[in-house]
Write a protein that holds these residues in place. Sequence first.
Motif, short mmCIF file in Angstrom:
data_model
loop_
_atom_site.label_atom_id
_atom_site.label_comp_id
_atom_site.label_asym_id
_atom_site.label_seq_id
_atom_site.Cartn_x
_atom_site.Cartn_y
_atom_site.Cartn_z
N ALA A 135 2.39 8.95 -6.25
CA ALA A 135 2.89 10.32 -6.02
C ALA A 135 3.99 10.66 -7.02
CB ALA A 135 3.41 10.44 -4.59
N LYS A 188 -6.93 11.50 -4.81
CA LYS A 188 -6.85 10.87 -6.14
C LYS A 188 -8.25 10.77 -6.74
CE LYS A 188 -3.11 8.17 -4.28
NZ LYS A 188 -2.76 6.86 -3.74
N ASP A 219 9.93 8.56 -1.28
CA ASP A 219 9.78 8.71 -2.73
C ASP A 219 10.25 10.07 -3.18
OD1 ASP A 219 7.54 10.67 -2.74
OD2 ASP A 219 6.46 9.03 -1.73
N PHE A 264 7.22 7.64 4.63
CA PHE A 264 6.34 6.92 5.56
C PHE A 264 7.21 5.95 6.35
CE2 PHE A 264 3.25 8.69 2.81
CZ PHE A 264 2.10 8.82 3.57
N ALA A 308 7.67 12.36 0.05
CA ALA A 308 7.13 11.92 1.35
C ALA A 308 7.95 10.76 1.91
CB ALA A 308 5.68 11.51 1.18
N GLY A 324 -9.64 7.44 -6.00
CA GLY A 324 -9.17 6.89 -4.72
C GLY A 324 -10.30 6.63 -3.73
N MET A 325 -10.06 5.68 -2.83
CA MET A 325 -11.04 5.37 -1.79
C MET A 325 -10.69 6.07 -0.48
SD MET A 325 -12.84 1.76 -1.14
CE MET A 325 -11.40 0.87 -0.78
N GLY A 326 -9.41 6.33 -0.29
CA GLY A 326 -8.99 6.98 0.95
C GLY A 326 -8.96 6.05 2.15
N MET A 327 -8.91 4.75 1.91
CA MET A 327 -8.90 3.82 3.05
C MET A 327 -7.52 3.19 3.28
SD MET A 327 -11.71 3.86 4.52
CE MET A 327 -11.49 2.47 5.60
N GLY A 328 -6.64 3.26 2.27
CA GLY A 328 -5.36 2.54 2.34
C GLY A 328 -4.55 2.86 3.58
N LEU A 329 -4.32 4.16 3.84
CA LEU A 329 -3.48 4.53 4.99
C LEU A 329 -4.20 4.25 6.31
CD1 LEU A 329 -1.73 7.79 3.78
CD2 LEU A 329 -0.74 5.53 4.08
N ALA A 330 -5.53 4.45 6.33
CA ALA A 330 -6.28 4.18 7.57
C ALA A 330 -6.14 2.70 7.93
CB ALA A 330 -7.74 4.55 7.38
N GLY A 364 5.54 15.15 -2.19
CA GLY A 364 5.39 15.21 -0.74
C GLY A 364 3.96 15.52 -0.33
N PHE A 399 -10.07 9.87 3.32
CA PHE A 399 -9.34 11.05 2.85
C PHE A 399 -8.52 10.64 1.62
CE2 PHE A 399 -5.52 13.51 2.33
CZ PHE A 399 -6.03 14.81 2.33
N ASN A 412 0.82 -1.19 0.00
CA ASN A 412 0.00 0.00 0.00
C ASN A 412 0.87 1.27 0.00
OD1 ASN A 412 -2.51 1.15 0.04
ND2 ASN A 412 -2.46 1.42 2.26
N ASN A 428 1.15 3.95 -3.11
CA ASN A 428 0.94 5.39 -2.88
C ASN A 428 2.15 6.18 -3.36
OD1 ASN A 428 -1.59 5.40 -1.85
ND2 ASN A 428 -0.97 5.48 0.31
P1 ADP Z 1 -5.93 6.53 -1.55
O1 ADP Z 1 -4.62 5.99 -1.98
O2 ADP Z 1 -7.09 5.73 -1.95
O3 ADP Z 1 -6.09 7.99 -1.77
P2 ADP Z 1 -4.72 6.38 1.03
O4 ADP Z 1 -5.31 6.35 2.40
O5 ADP Z 1 -3.75 5.31 0.71
O6 ADP Z 1 -5.93 6.40 0.04
O7 ADP Z 1 -4.01 7.77 0.83
C1 ADP Z 1 -4.66 8.94 1.26
C2 ADP Z 1 -4.01 10.16 0.68
O8 ADP Z 1 -2.73 10.39 1.25
C3 ADP Z 1 -3.74 10.09 -0.80
O9 ADP Z 1 -4.90 10.41 -1.55
C4 ADP Z 1 -2.64 11.13 -0.97
O10 ADP Z 1 -3.19 12.42 -1.05
C5 ADP Z 1 -1.89 11.06 0.32
N1 ADP Z 1 -0.65 10.27 0.17
C6 ADP Z 1 -0.46 8.99 0.50
N2 ADP Z 1 0.81 8.60 0.23
C7 ADP Z 1 1.44 9.67 -0.31
C8 ADP Z 1 2.77 9.92 -0.80
N3 ADP Z 1 3.72 8.97 -0.79
N4 ADP Z 1 3.07 11.15 -1.27
C9 ADP Z 1 2.12 12.12 -1.29
N5 ADP Z 1 0.85 11.95 -0.81
C10 ADP Z 1 0.51 10.75 -0.36
#
Ligand code: ADP
Length: 608
Positions: free
Chosen positions: A511, A561, A540, A595, A593, A564-570, A544, A558, A503, A507
């Motif tokens: 980016a 994209k 990456d 992580f 960025a 995008g679903m906005g669930m990956g990071l959560a 950022g 959130f 994930n 991401n």
């Molecule tokens: P999704 O990928 O579906 O948008 P994520 O929860 O994975 O959902 O990511 C949420 C948001 O965090 C992304 O839409 C993006 O704006 C931001 N993000 C995540 N990873 C990065 C990254 N490496 N560089 C810049 N922004 C990022």
Amino acid sequence: MCAAACLTLAFVYLLVWANDRGARSSLLFALVALGAAAFAFCEMWVLRAQTPEEFVLAVRWAHVPLWLWTVSMAGFVFTYLRAGRAWLLWSVVGLRTTVLVLNFVTGENLNFLEVTSFQRVPFLGEPVAMASGVANPAMLLGQFSVLLLLILVVDAGITAWRRGERRQAVMVSGSVAALLTASAVESNLIVWAGLQLPFTLSLFQLVMLAAMGFELSRDVLRSSMLVRELQASEARLRDSQQRMNLAADAADLGLWVWEPGSDEVWATPRCCAMLGLPGRAHFSLADFTNRVHPDDRARVTQSLRSTLEQGQAYEVQYRVRLPSGAERWIQATGRVDEAGPGSARRLQGVCADITERRHAEQEALRLRRELAHAGRVSMMGQLASALAHEINQPLGAILRNAEAAELFLQSDSPDLDEIRAIVADIRHDDQRAGAVIDRMRALLTRQDLQTRPLALGELFSDVRLLVRADAAARHIRLELAELPADLPPVQGDRVHLQQVLINLIINALDAVSGSAGSDRWVSVQARQRDARFVEIVVSDSGAGIPADRLVQVFDPFFTTKPGGMGMGLAISRTLVEAHGGQLRADNRPGGGAVFTFSLPIATALAVA
Ligand code: ADP
């Protein structure tokens, strides 16, 4: 009058003793008073004697109450002041008893060997009997016993005084000693110096009894005050117990106390109801453990034992089986309570019914699992086209190799070595495609979190297999750094950690794809952070994350994209936290960025 006053005192203290058999000093005091009362009668008899014979007979019998008085007085002082020497006490008793015997077997009585003159003289307006004659030497022994009693009384008084019981010492020892001395002086003057005075010993005794009675009555007064204080403190205790019960009921808590010595558990009705033992204020530990679910029993008893032995806080969650067959989750906490040195240890605490909370937790866990699974499915959807290429490539190679082998086989003398090499290639390509499909299948199956010691090299190679095609298709350099040789294994779940890492990489690829820079890369590194954690860093060369969104990116839904679903990071953060680690987002100083997530080192966790 003296006799009546003494009898009244004797009766009062006999009554006190009858109601409290432990109060030996009250009994002894009553005997002293009885002796004094009887002596007063005898003394009256002596004073009223009409003939010398009656006079000596009355004196002889007067020694019986005097014996009772002396012996019980010695016992009273000894018991009441809790002081004095036992040998002195027994000497007084023995000597006085001998004196009593001598009184009956020598002379006319203990005082006279022979009465030579008898007369009745006026005393306080009344004729009273008085005699003189040859003194009985045995009387010396009687006086010696009085001296011993005096020594006993003074010695006990000094001990009590030194102990700080000054009033008791003065009132009891002081009055007894003073009046013993006074009466001894009087009788010596009468017998040896021929003073023309009748014996008035009972007057001295009455004064003595009044002083001691005053002291004893203070004790009675004090005990009645103590009773009132006790009643008041019991009322306060009841009040505070009621308040505690009210608070416990309001918080839906049960209270319990276990005394291992008597193996008795006391519990409030609410606690009993929770444990499925309604209507029982007391039960044994076995009654309780029988209610506990068999799978949890060993854990509960072990926890109780270690709390008692090591004094740790007792905190345990277990299931109980109710008589109806239903199951309930209970959380119990407690601690060892030592009421005082040497007293029995007991364990007391509270218990709460957490069945609903446990159900909610299980439901949340189930939902989290489903969500993580949904996240993986969607992640695989994003990787699908790249993975199709990853699988198609070996499949295409297999097809080409198979066609080539067919051509070779059509010749009359096929080159077997060539064909063997082709078959080896086919097997290799097949394994490559199979490995990708295996990893995909593992990610797509539904699975609980199952941690085990996991080498990060294993994790990195799985992930590389699944994402390298995507990176290549986007012309992004994917650098999965060489791992330090001494990097310890982590305690983790292989599939869940793959999900987190893929994930973060997708991401990062997104980016970088979206940014215009010419140097396009995504890098993954691992290092040991401290004695307990390993850190994995995904950075990456993208644009950022705006500073105000560094926290927000982990919020569910959130996304920046378009699809995008906005669930990956959560989901990733939940998974990392379920491992006992943390996931955070930063920006690189040079842009892009970073992580970082931490995972517990396998051995460190095992030790903790
Ligand atoms: P999704 O990928 O579906 O948008 P994520 O929860 O994975 O959902 O990511 C949420 C948001 O965090 C992304 O839409 C993006 O704006 C931001 N993000 C995540 N990873 C990065 C990254 N490496 N560089 C810049 N922004 C990022």
